[in-house]
Structure formats: structure tokens, C-alpha cells
Design a protein around this motif. Sequence first.
Motif, short mmCIF file in Angstrom:
data_model
loop_
_atom_site.label_atom_id
_atom_site.label_comp_id
_atom_site.label_asym_id
_atom_site.label_seq_id
_atom_site.Cartn_x
_atom_site.Cartn_y
_atom_site.Cartn_z
N ARG A 212 12.87 18.66 29.99
CA ARG A 212 12.04 17.87 30.89
C ARG A 212 11.81 18.68 32.17
O ARG A 212 12.75 18.99 32.89
CB ARG A 212 12.71 16.54 31.24
CG ARG A 212 11.89 15.64 32.16
CD ARG A 212 10.62 15.17 31.50
NE ARG A 212 9.84 14.29 32.39
CZ ARG A 212 8.64 13.83 32.10
NH1 ARG A 212 8.07 14.16 30.94
NH2 ARG A 212 8.00 13.05 32.94
N SER A 237 3.31 13.43 27.52
CA SER A 237 4.42 13.40 28.48
C SER A 237 4.02 13.85 29.88
O SER A 237 4.82 13.81 30.80
CB SER A 237 5.56 14.30 27.99
OG SER A 237 5.17 15.67 28.03
N THR A 285 7.30 17.18 29.30
CA THR A 285 8.34 17.52 28.35
C THR A 285 7.86 18.65 27.45
O THR A 285 6.75 18.58 26.92
CB THR A 285 8.74 16.30 27.50
OG1 THR A 285 9.19 15.25 28.36
CG2 THR A 285 9.84 16.65 26.52
#
Length: 486
Positions: A212, A237, A285
Amino acid sequence: PLTVSYRNLKWKQHELETGRIFSMAQSDIEARISKSFGQRDRNELIWTHNNYLYTYAAEDEVKNITDRVSLSSNISFDRQKRYSLSSYISLYDQEGSNNFRKNDVIQRLNFQIHKNLRFTGDYSLYMMEDDFQSMTRNRIYGSLNHQLYESLSTGLFADYSAISQTVYDETNLKTGIDVNYTKKIPSGGRLNLGYRYYRHNFENMGAPSTVRVTNEEQILSDTRITLLSKPYIEPGSVTVKDVTGTIIYQEGPDYIIIQRDNFLELQRVPGGLIANGQTVSVDYTAMQPGAYSYDANNHSVSASILLFGRLIEVYYRGSFQDYVNLSGAEFLTLNYFNQNIYGGKIDLGFVNAGVEYDHYSSNIIPYSGLRYYLALNSRIGSRLLLSANGNVFDYKILDDEADQQYINISGKLAYSISHRSKATIEAGYLSQTGRNIDLEMLTARAEVSTTIRQLTLRLGANAYNRHYLNSNFIFYGTYVEIIRKF
């Protein structure tokens, strides 16, 4: 030595075409103290408190409370300020929808060893923790610069950083040299030459995993291609915010995402909430391929000739990057590139114009582009001021034959009615065409202002017309401002 400010903002917007409702409530408190304990130091302490509530389309609600304390100082050890230490410390704490904590420490030493020899040393510590990860980065930088007469400057530098993250460790070492030469030539001209080389040793230690990435800063510009740093990103993401992390931008109205090989390109939408040239903070991500290392060689050269007292300038900039000593890099997408930029410009004082050709050969996103511009600034008499700017950029993405064009034209007319009153008219036109974006935007504003003693009055009107893909947005408004200075 002390200033305190408070701001409270409430905003509600109803989009008639889509039916979506956007609302925001924000309050800020800032306290700032400046203090010097002698003639050789300067210090400033800042505390800010921000309370932010954001709701979009009755679906996404973001509520964050942030506190930040920062201390900056500069100390000179001698009267001539040849030896100095600058320091910056920042503590940042955010709680709510996006929990986030970070600490920054930056120390810089400057030593004028000799009148022609200077040393600069930096140390920085960055610590970050959020709901997904924690990271600590230590960085040391040093440079030694020498100036020979007025013509030749040389520099050696080394930059080392070590990162310890929840799922991986990373080290970076860059060492290189800078050489710049400048020389006066006949006819009031000047020749400039430059060369820069650095070797980048990179090593990542960790098992294959999902990482992340938070608060990666990127600059979004209409004439610049911006790729996110890591490959293999999960498109869903991606979250784009302002640098404070309080405003969450929306994909579509504010920015678009374009797949470029194994990377993602981020492009702002003109007329959205992201300004041209603005720095944004990105979370996403990405897949981490595991342990790998490589060495990169980067060469940059530049040359320019200025003639007739900067009337004419012709320049070239080139850069080249390749990789050696690869280990475990089978699943990486490394950017091998060769870029050549040729340009020329004419500066007549009240008007300047130029043209630039950019050819970027890369295994990720190769392109070629042609940009030309014209700027005019003129004062007519003692009361009338005229300025106009035009900028056109045509470029082609070579791997998919995608043509894009960017046109930006703006102008301003200001007239001084008296030494206390003036009138201004401004207008602008923006057009972008190509794949994924088809936009035309027209803006205009007229204002009359006058000052009566310590009271300033402003009366104005503005217009906004945007056509983006299949939607139209038209806005007309008037405003009155009354300002009293105490």
C-alpha cells in the motif's frame, strides 16, 4: 511576533444534470510565532488545527481532524553567513476517515570552505504510520561544489537513503558529477554547456506481496505526462487527494486514469477541482515482485546559445538512461529512455515567442511533441495595460498512434480610471482533444474597483462555459466585495 487566523467555510452544490449533491464544511485555526534570539538566527513555530467534513453524491463521506506543529530555524555561525545550519521539524496527526501520522526532521549544513569551494550536507528522517503500514526513511546527502572564475562550475554529490517498511526494506545510493560552463561570445551573446551523470544503485529486500503506497506526490499538468511510480497497480485502489489529505478528488470530474503498459498515467480534467500544475497526493495498492536490485546509469547534457543580448536563444537538452547488474528483475518494468529536446525563442521585451520539439523514446510511454507559444505584454500610454498569451502543444503517443492537442489562449486588459480606480477584463480559452479527453472551456471576467480612504469596493461579473465529452456546464455570476483595512 504572533499571528492567529481562523477560517470557516461551508459549501453546498447541486449538479442539475446528474442530480448529485456535493457538500463541504471546513474550519481552520492557525497560530504562528516568529522569534530571533540574536542577529544570526531566525525561528518560526506554526500550529494548525483543521476540521473537515466532505460528502459527495450521498455516498462518499470523509471526515478528518488534523493537527500539525512545525518548527523551522536558521542559524549563522559567522557574520558573513559562510557557515549556517537550517533545521525543520514537523509533527502531523490526522484522525477520522483516513488515520495518518507522520514526523519529518530535516537538517542542512552549509560551509563556505573557500571563496570558490562550498560544501552542503543534509540529513532527513521521515516516519509514517497509517492503518495499512509503517515506514521509516533515513536519508543523507552531501555535495561539494567548486567555482572556477565565472565560467566553470563543477560538483560532486552522493545521496543515500534507507527505507524500512512493513513488508520490505529498500536502499538507494546515487553518486554523480555536475559540470556547467558559460562563456560570453561576440555580439552580446553567451554560450552555456552542461553535463550531469549519476549512478543509481537500488536494492529491494522482501518477499512478493501487495504494498500500500500512501501520499505519493505528483504534479498534474496539461502539458506533462505523469506516471505513478510503481507498476502493477490495482486501478480501483487509486485515491487522489490534495497535499493536506483533506480534499478527496473524484475520478471523472477531476481526473482520469489511463493504462500505460504496466503503469498508470494520471491526468487532470480541466475545469475540475485540480488546478493546472497542482501537486496532489496519491494512495494506491501495487504488487511488489519480491527481492530485486539493479544499477542505473543516467546521462544528461544541455547546450544553449544566446545572441544579441538574449534576443535570440537556441537550445538543446538530452538525457539517456539504461540499466546494468539486474538481479531478480524479471517481473519489473524498468524505464529505458532516450530524450532529445530542441528549441528556440525570441525575446523582444514586450513580446516573446518560441518553439520546442520533444522526442521521448521509451519502452513504457514513447512520444513526440511540438510546442509553440507567444506572449505579449504592452503598456499603452500611462493608463492602459495589455497582455496576451497563447500556447499550443501537439503530441503523439508512438506505441498506439494516439494524437493529442492542447491549446490555451488568454488575455487581460487593465485600465486605470484614476489613481484610486481601475477596470479589468480577462478572458481565456482552453481546448484539449485526443483519446480519453475531449474538452473546450471558455472563461471571462470583468471587474471595476475603487478605493475610498481605507474602504475598497469591487464589482464584477464572470462567465464560465465548459464542454467535456457529452456534458455541458454554463455558469454566469456577479459579485460585490467590500474590504475595510484597519
